[in-house]
Scaffold this motif. Structure first.
Motif, PDB file in Angstrom:
ATOM      1  N   GLY A  89      -9.857  24.101  55.304  1.00 33.87           N
ATOM      2  CA  GLY A  89      -9.779  24.721  53.995  1.00 33.87           C
ATOM      3  C   GLY A  89      -8.543  24.359  53.199  1.00 33.87           C
ATOM      4  N   HIS A  90      -7.623  23.615  53.771  1.00 38.45           N
ATOM      5  CA  HIS A  90      -6.412  23.227  53.047  1.00 38.45           C
ATOM      6  C   HIS A  90      -6.554  21.809  52.527  1.00 38.45           C
ATOM      7  CE1 HIS A  90      -4.705  26.466  55.645  1.00 38.45           C
ATOM      8  NE2 HIS A  90      -4.174  26.786  54.478  1.00 38.45           N
ATOM      9  N   ARG A  91      -6.072  21.600  51.339  1.00 41.00           N
ATOM     10  CA  ARG A  91      -6.077  20.259  50.771  1.00 41.00           C
ATOM     11  C   ARG A  91      -4.632  19.797  50.641  1.00 41.00           C
ATOM     12  NH1 ARG A  91      -4.087  20.851  45.906  1.00 41.00           N
ATOM     13  NH2 ARG A  91      -4.441  22.728  44.716  1.00 41.00           N
ATOM     14  N   PRO A  92      -4.391  18.510  50.644  1.00 40.02           N
ATOM     15  CA  PRO A  92      -3.020  18.019  50.449  1.00 40.02           C
ATOM     16  C   PRO A  92      -2.496  18.438  49.078  1.00 40.02           C
ATOM     17  CG  PRO A  92      -4.507  16.235  51.110  1.00 40.02           C
ATOM     18  CD  PRO A  92      -5.356  17.438  50.839  1.00 40.02           C
ATOM     19  N   LEU A  93      -1.215  18.634  49.004  1.00 43.61           N
ATOM     20  CA  LEU A  93      -0.600  19.018  47.727  1.00 43.61           C
ATOM     21  C   LEU A  93      -0.577  17.834  46.777  1.00 43.61           C
ATOM     22  CD1 LEU A  93       2.488  21.064  48.967  1.00 43.61           C
ATOM     23  CD2 LEU A  93       0.333  21.954  48.070  1.00 43.61           C
ATOM     24  N   ARG A  94      -0.790  18.147  45.499  1.00 44.39           N
ATOM     25  CA  ARG A  94      -0.626  17.124  44.475  1.00 44.39           C
ATOM     26  C   ARG A  94       0.859  16.853  44.318  1.00 44.39           C
ATOM     27  NH1 ARG A  94      -3.685  20.880  41.044  1.00 44.39           N
ATOM     28  NH2 ARG A  94      -1.709  20.970  39.926  1.00 44.39           N
ATOM     29  N   ALA A  95       1.183  15.764  43.654  1.00 43.26           N
ATOM     30  CA  ALA A  95       2.584  15.369  43.476  1.00 43.26           C
ATOM     31  C   ALA A  95       3.372  16.449  42.748  1.00 43.26           C
ATOM     32  CB  ALA A  95       2.674  14.043  42.732  1.00 43.26           C
ATOM     33  N   ASP A  96       2.789  17.058  41.707  1.00 47.87           N
ATOM     34  CA  ASP A  96       3.512  18.095  40.967  1.00 47.87           C
ATOM     35  C   ASP A  96       3.683  19.352  41.811  1.00 47.87           C
ATOM     36  OD1 ASP A  96       0.716  18.568  40.759  1.00 47.87           O
ATOM     37  OD2 ASP A  96       1.020  19.822  38.979  1.00 47.87           O
ATOM     38  N   GLU A  97       2.704  19.658  42.648  1.00 47.57           N
ATOM     39  CA  GLU A  97       2.822  20.817  43.536  1.00 47.57           C
ATOM     40  C   GLU A  97       3.900  20.588  44.595  1.00 47.57           C
ATOM     41  OE1 GLU A  97      -1.699  22.619  43.521  1.00 47.57           O
ATOM     42  OE2 GLU A  97      -1.280  20.866  44.777  1.00 47.57           O
ATOM     43  N   ARG A  98       3.942  19.368  45.132  1.00 42.62           N
ATOM     44  CA  ARG A  98       4.953  19.019  46.129  1.00 42.62           C
ATOM     45  C   ARG A  98       6.348  19.090  45.509  1.00 42.62           C
ATOM     46  NH1 ARG A  98       6.506  19.542  50.852  1.00 42.62           N
ATOM     47  NH2 ARG A  98       4.371  19.201  51.481  1.00 42.62           N
TER      48      ARG A  98
END
Length: 58
Positions: A3-12
C-alpha cells in the motif's frame, strides 16, 4: 510495504527539510533548557549540581 508508494521528489525534499528542521528545533530546545537552568541556578531558584556518589572526583 504493502500500500505504500515511493515518495515523489517534492515529497522527499519536504520530508528531508522537515527532518532537518526537527533536528534544529531539538537543538535549540536543549540550548534554551540549559540556559534557563543556568539562570535559575544564578538566581538561587535551582540547586547547584552535586557530584554523584560514585563520582571519583569527590
Amino acid at each position: 510495504m504493502s500500500g505504500h508508494r515511493p515518495l515523489r521528489a517534492d515529497e522527499r525534499a519536504e520530508l528531508d527539510w522537515l527532518r532537518d528542521e526537527n533536528a534544529l528545533l531539538r537543538t535549540e530546545r536543549d540550548v534554551l533548557l540549559r540556559l534557563a537552568a543556568g539562570f535559575a541556578r544564578d538566581a538561587g531558584a535551582w540547586p547547584a549540581r552535586r557530584p554523584a556518589p560514585h563520582d571519583p572526583a569527590r
